[in-house]
Design a protein around this motif. Sequence first.
Motif, PDB file in Angstrom:
ATOM      1  N   LYS A 164       5.623 -26.812  -2.364  1.00  0.00           N
ATOM      2  CA  LYS A 164       7.334 -27.790  -2.157  1.00  0.00           C
ATOM      3  C   LYS A 164       8.271 -26.715  -2.271  1.00  0.00           C
ATOM      4  CE  LYS A 164       5.031 -32.316  -4.566  1.00  0.00           C
ATOM      5  NZ  LYS A 164       5.245 -33.316  -5.170  1.00  0.00           N
ATOM      6  N   TYR A 165       8.134 -25.893  -1.616  1.00  0.00           N
ATOM      7  CA  TYR A 165       9.669 -24.712  -1.232  1.00  0.00           C
ATOM      8  C   TYR A 165       8.917 -24.174  -0.071  1.00  0.00           C
ATOM      9  CZ  TYR A 165       6.526 -20.848  -3.274  1.00  0.00           C
ATOM     10  OH  TYR A 165       5.432 -20.088  -3.248  1.00  0.00           O
ATOM     11  N   THR A 166      10.203 -23.279   0.076  1.00  0.00           N
ATOM     12  CA  THR A 166      10.673 -22.999   1.239  1.00  0.00           C
ATOM     13  C   THR A 166      10.923 -21.544   1.602  1.00  0.00           C
ATOM     14  OG1 THR A 166      12.638 -24.843   1.940  1.00  0.00           O
ATOM     15  CG2 THR A 166      12.422 -22.831   2.868  1.00  0.00           C
ATOM     16  N   VAL A 167       9.332 -20.787   2.560  1.00  0.00           N
ATOM     17  CA  VAL A 167       8.978 -19.203   2.541  1.00  0.00           C
ATOM     18  C   VAL A 167       9.921 -19.394   3.591  1.00  0.00           C
ATOM     19  CG1 VAL A 167       7.696 -19.222   1.051  1.00  0.00           C
ATOM     20  CG2 VAL A 167       7.181 -19.901   3.128  1.00  0.00           C
ATOM     21  N   ASP A 168      10.734 -17.832   3.670  1.00  0.00           N
ATOM     22  CA  ASP A 168      10.478 -16.926   4.935  1.00  0.00           C
ATOM     23  C   ASP A 168       9.575 -16.726   5.981  1.00  0.00           C
ATOM     24  OD1 ASP A 168      13.724 -16.652   3.972  1.00  0.00           O
ATOM     25  OD2 ASP A 168      13.106 -15.007   3.314  1.00  0.00           O
ATOM     26  N   LYS A 169       9.792 -17.202   7.117  1.00  0.00           N
ATOM     27  CA  LYS A 169       9.310 -16.687   8.445  1.00  0.00           C
ATOM     28  C   LYS A 169      10.286 -15.115   8.872  1.00  0.00           C
ATOM     29  CE  LYS A 169       7.510 -17.817  12.783  1.00  0.00           C
ATOM     30  NZ  LYS A 169       7.719 -18.801  14.370  1.00  0.00           N
ATOM     31  N   ARG A 170       9.703 -13.791   8.012  1.00  0.00           N
ATOM     32  CA  ARG A 170       9.714 -12.849   9.095  1.00  0.00           C
ATOM     33  C   ARG A 170       8.925 -11.939   9.834  1.00  0.00           C
ATOM     34  NH1 ARG A 170       8.590 -10.639   2.784  1.00  0.00           N
ATOM     35  NH2 ARG A 170       6.495 -11.143   3.123  1.00  0.00           N
ATOM     36  N   LYS A 171       9.189 -10.940  10.345  1.00  0.00           N
ATOM     37  CA  LYS A 171       8.983 -10.217  11.115  1.00  0.00           C
ATOM     38  C   LYS A 171       9.249  -8.671  10.614  1.00  0.00           C
ATOM     39  CE  LYS A 171       8.488  -9.590  16.898  1.00  0.00           C
ATOM     40  NZ  LYS A 171       6.715  -9.813  16.006  1.00  0.00           N
ATOM     41  N   VAL A 172       8.199  -7.919  11.388  1.00  0.00           N
ATOM     42  CA  VAL A 172       8.864  -6.116  10.510  1.00  0.00           C
ATOM     43  C   VAL A 172       9.060  -5.847  11.422  1.00  0.00           C
ATOM     44  CG1 VAL A 172       7.277  -4.475  10.690  1.00  0.00           C
ATOM     45  CG2 VAL A 172       6.276  -6.392   9.294  1.00  0.00           C
ATOM     46  N   ILE A 173       9.898  -5.097  11.466  1.00  0.00           N
ATOM     47  CA  ILE A 173      10.321  -3.835  12.571  1.00  0.00           C
ATOM     48  C   ILE A 173      11.182  -2.483  12.525  1.00  0.00           C
ATOM     49  CG2 ILE A 173      12.583  -6.147  13.101  1.00  0.00           C
ATOM     50  CD1 ILE A 173      14.268  -4.958  11.420  1.00  0.00           C
ATOM     51  N   GLY A 174      10.410  -2.479  11.303  1.00  0.00           N
ATOM     52  CA  GLY A 174       9.618  -1.088  10.999  1.00  0.00           C
ATOM     53  C   GLY A 174       9.506  -0.309   9.897  1.00  0.00           C
ATOM     54  N   LYS A 175       9.572   0.580   9.116  1.00  0.00           N
ATOM     55  CA  LYS A 175       9.657   1.039   7.933  1.00  0.00           C
ATOM     56  C   LYS A 175      10.402   2.418   7.273  1.00  0.00           C
ATOM     57  CE  LYS A 175       6.186   5.053   8.985  1.00  0.00           C
ATOM     58  NZ  LYS A 175       4.966   5.700   8.427  1.00  0.00           N
ATOM     59  N   MET A 176      10.886   1.716   5.965  1.00  0.00           N
ATOM     60  CA  MET A 176      11.805   3.035   5.821  1.00  0.00           C
ATOM     61  C   MET A 176      11.523   5.109   5.232  1.00  0.00           C
ATOM     62  SD  MET A 176      14.440   1.355   5.111  1.00  0.00           S
ATOM     63  CE  MET A 176      15.042   2.532   3.850  1.00  0.00           C
ATOM     64  N   ILE A 177      12.764   5.935   5.056  1.00  0.00           N
ATOM     65  CA  ILE A 177      12.042   7.073   5.805  1.00  0.00           C
ATOM     66  C   ILE A 177      12.272   7.277   3.476  1.00  0.00           C
ATOM     67  CG2 ILE A 177      13.125   8.885   6.421  1.00  0.00           C
ATOM     68  CD1 ILE A 177      13.590   7.829   8.812  1.00  0.00           C
ATOM     69  N   ASP A 178      13.674   7.084   3.920  1.00  0.00           N
ATOM     70  CA  ASP A 178      14.340   7.030   2.579  1.00  0.00           C
ATOM     71  C   ASP A 178      15.180   5.625   1.826  1.00  0.00           C
ATOM     72  OD1 ASP A 178      16.599   7.101   3.805  1.00  0.00           O
ATOM     73  OD2 ASP A 178      16.752   9.452   3.923  1.00  0.00           O
ATOM     74  N   ASN A 191       1.188  -1.514  -0.213  1.00  0.00           N
ATOM     75  CA  ASN A 191       0.237  -0.134  -0.216  1.00  0.00           C
ATOM     76  C   ASN A 191       0.542   1.167   0.033  1.00  0.00           C
ATOM     77  OD1 ASN A 191      -2.204  -1.654   0.275  1.00  0.00           O
ATOM     78  ND2 ASN A 191      -2.479  -1.507   1.857  1.00  0.00           N
ATOM     79  N   GLY A 192       1.925   1.717  -1.014  1.00  0.00           N
ATOM     80  CA  GLY A 192       2.818   2.635  -1.024  1.00  0.00           C
ATOM     81  C   GLY A 192       3.663   2.382   0.250  1.00  0.00           C
ATOM     82  N   VAL A 193       3.693   1.555   1.329  1.00  0.00           N
ATOM     83  CA  VAL A 193       4.497   1.998   2.394  1.00  0.00           C
ATOM     84  C   VAL A 193       5.648   0.931   2.184  1.00  0.00           C
ATOM     85  CG1 VAL A 193       4.620   1.810   4.913  1.00  0.00           C
ATOM     86  CG2 VAL A 193       2.759   3.525   3.400  1.00  0.00           C
ATOM     87  N   ARG A 194       7.092   1.202   2.066  1.00  0.00           N
ATOM     88  CA  ARG A 194       8.217   0.046   2.306  1.00  0.00           C
ATOM     89  C   ARG A 194       8.706  -0.589   3.403  1.00  0.00           C
ATOM     90  NH1 ARG A 194      13.631   2.163  -0.496  1.00  0.00           N
ATOM     91  NH2 ARG A 194      12.633   3.913   0.491  1.00  0.00           N
ATOM     92  N   TYR A 195       7.750  -1.590   4.147  1.00  0.00           N
ATOM     93  CA  TYR A 195       8.630  -2.182   5.009  1.00  0.00           C
ATOM     94  C   TYR A 195       9.598  -3.766   5.665  1.00  0.00           C
ATOM     95  CZ  TYR A 195       2.917  -0.571   6.468  1.00  0.00           C
ATOM     96  OH  TYR A 195       2.197  -0.528   6.703  1.00  0.00           O
ATOM     97  N   VAL A 196      10.259  -3.353   6.374  1.00  0.00           N
ATOM     98  CA  VAL A 196      11.888  -3.979   6.754  1.00  0.00           C
ATOM     99  C   VAL A 196      10.853  -5.033   7.196  1.00  0.00           C
ATOM    100  CG1 VAL A 196      13.506  -3.724   7.861  1.00  0.00           C
ATOM    101  CG2 VAL A 196      12.480  -1.185   6.708  1.00  0.00           C
ATOM    102  N   TYR A 197      11.766  -5.727   7.423  1.00  0.00           N
ATOM    103  CA  TYR A 197      11.364  -6.889   7.329  1.00  0.00           C
ATOM    104  C   TYR A 197      12.686  -8.168   7.980  1.00  0.00           C
ATOM    105  CZ  TYR A 197       7.181  -6.973   6.148  1.00  0.00           C
ATOM    106  OH  TYR A 197       5.144  -6.919   5.467  1.00  0.00           O
ATOM    107  N   GLN A 198      12.690  -8.626   9.575  1.00  0.00           N
ATOM    108  CA  GLN A 198      14.029  -9.095   9.931  1.00  0.00           C
ATOM    109  C   GLN A 198      13.493 -11.013  10.333  1.00  0.00           C
ATOM    110  OE1 GLN A 198      17.002  -8.818  11.068  1.00  0.00           O
ATOM    111  NE2 GLN A 198      16.829 -10.441  10.764  1.00  0.00           N
ATOM    112  N   VAL A 199      14.340 -11.965   8.914  1.00  0.00           N
ATOM    113  CA  VAL A 199      13.706 -13.231   8.580  1.00  0.00           C
ATOM    114  C   VAL A 199      14.065 -13.762   9.962  1.00  0.00           C
ATOM    115  CG1 VAL A 199      14.141 -15.026   7.745  1.00  0.00           C
ATOM    116  CG2 VAL A 199      14.946 -13.150   6.459  1.00  0.00           C
ATOM    117  N   VAL A 200      13.450 -14.453  10.298  1.00  0.00           N
ATOM    118  CA  VAL A 200      13.722 -15.322  11.537  1.00  0.00           C
ATOM    119  C   VAL A 200      13.434 -16.895  11.569  1.00  0.00           C
ATOM    120  CG1 VAL A 200      12.279 -13.643  13.027  1.00  0.00           C
ATOM    121  CG2 VAL A 200      10.993 -15.469  12.326  1.00  0.00           C
ATOM    122  N   GLY A 201      13.207 -17.033  10.344  1.00  0.00           N
ATOM    123  CA  GLY A 201      13.264 -18.231  10.412  1.00  0.00           C
ATOM    124  C   GLY A 201      12.825 -18.687   8.740  1.00  0.00           C
TER     125      GLY A 201
END
Length: 545
Positions: A38-52, A20-30
């Motif tokens: 039949k493929y692996t996906v990242d388990k992520r947690k939001v830790i903030g959003k980008m300013i620039d 929705n126009g906001v760039r969220y920052v994620y940390q991969v936790v697993g």
Amino acid sequence: MLLSNARVKRPSSTKIQSRNGVRYVYQVVGQIYNKEKKYTVDKRKVIGKMIDDEWMIPNEAFSDFYPDVTIEMECPDFSDTLKTGTFLVIQKIMKDLQISDVLDGVFGDRAQFIEDVVSYIVSSESCTFQHYSSFMRNHPQMEDRIRDDTMISRLLKTIGEEETGLFMTAWNEMQKNDDFIYIGYDSTNFNTYAQGIELSDYGKAKLDEGLPQINLSYYVRQDDSCPLFYELYDGSINDNAQFMWMAELAKEYGYQNIGFLLDRGYISEKNISAMRRYGYAFVLMLKENQVVCQEVLEENGALLSTLEGYYIPEHGVYGMTVKKELYGEKTNIHIFYDDVRASKEKKALMERCHTWEKELDKLAERKTCTAADLKKYEKLFRLHYDMNGYFTGYERNSRAIRNETKKLVYFFIASSEDMDAGTVLDIYRGRDNIEKMFRSLKSGIDFEKARVHTTESLKAKVFLVFVAMIIRNELFQKTRELKKKNRKYYTVPGVISELENIECTRNSAGKYRRKYALTAKQKTILKEFGIDEKYLDNAIAGYTY
């Protein structure tokens, strides 16, 4: 929850995803294996959003993954900890006395700024505006931003006489009722270095610093010390002469059923005639050397000094009342005999005579002083000079000393209404309310000097100080019963100090919450203003700084 006033460089190990126009920052936790695809996906947690492209705003989870990364916090306008007690009490007083409503009606969008400045004057016990922004950073405000002293200077220039006049008219309309009241009247002066103030001039200063002065007079309701109105006038004008115009001002505000309490400095035929003309009652101290006082003393002094049946136990003096003509009309003249005070004053007078004799002995040896140098001694001593006009010796003026002693024994009060000596003394001694008001004006909020440079700014500042004095008096009145129980802790400065210890702190979600439980003393004070813990917490929860 985002830490809105913080920022940090995005760690390279994080990932970005737009939504929705906001760039969220994620940390991969697993990682999670998707059996269907039949493929692996990242388990992520939001830790903030980008300013620039480089910096991001972290949330509360950021430090869980990067505890060693320094988060740069932007300094907020308001401190994370606010001293809220005094502000809330002042705000409540303004609401209860309808001051907020009147300010809003008269000043519109400037009203909240005016309330904040008044709150600062009362809370900081100062009207030196250069400290405003640093003080208010740690205090709540009506406005959501902190102004500086330059903005206050601009505010003063926008407050006109017409607006202050509208406020005074509305304020006095709310104070009037059909009950008879006594009003204390007095004046003071303050010095100024400024060259651009038309009202500044040299006059008879209370404290002579060799500077031009400005005179300020107040009308104060006697029973509760409430300031009613005031007047600024030229520093060279005699206080006695100004009273007649202030009596007219009372008439303009619509006061009818009133009486004035005046000290001996306002006794004059013009002033008494003005009060009689307007139908105002009066109680005023007379000067002992007035003809009418000397007549009363000659006719009744000996009888009063017999102490038979004239004692007024509640005041510890002797008194009686007679009718005498005062400026063309029969008036009640009350004569009082105070032997306790007289004994102390006599002792002080004789000690002064002894000290002056030692000084005169030394001056006589020098033979260099003229009459112009010895003015203060002429009242109690006969001074001798040689042919060249130099001082050579002296002797006590016993008659003058006896007359001075007699003045210390007796004092006189005139009243327009029929009342006994005890009643008139009750009323007159209530006049100390206005004397306390002026002490509070100079010591309680430090209004010793103007600290402005134009007439317009001076008038606006005196108006703000007047509103602050209404608030400060209400602080005193609401806690006066507490002060009777403990004079040390429940003075106005003591109450303000205790209220300033009520604090609230901004949490990680950006909301203010009360920091500590209230002390018993704080609860006692707040109760006098109709404030409980629920009221307090609801107000704090509404802070959006």
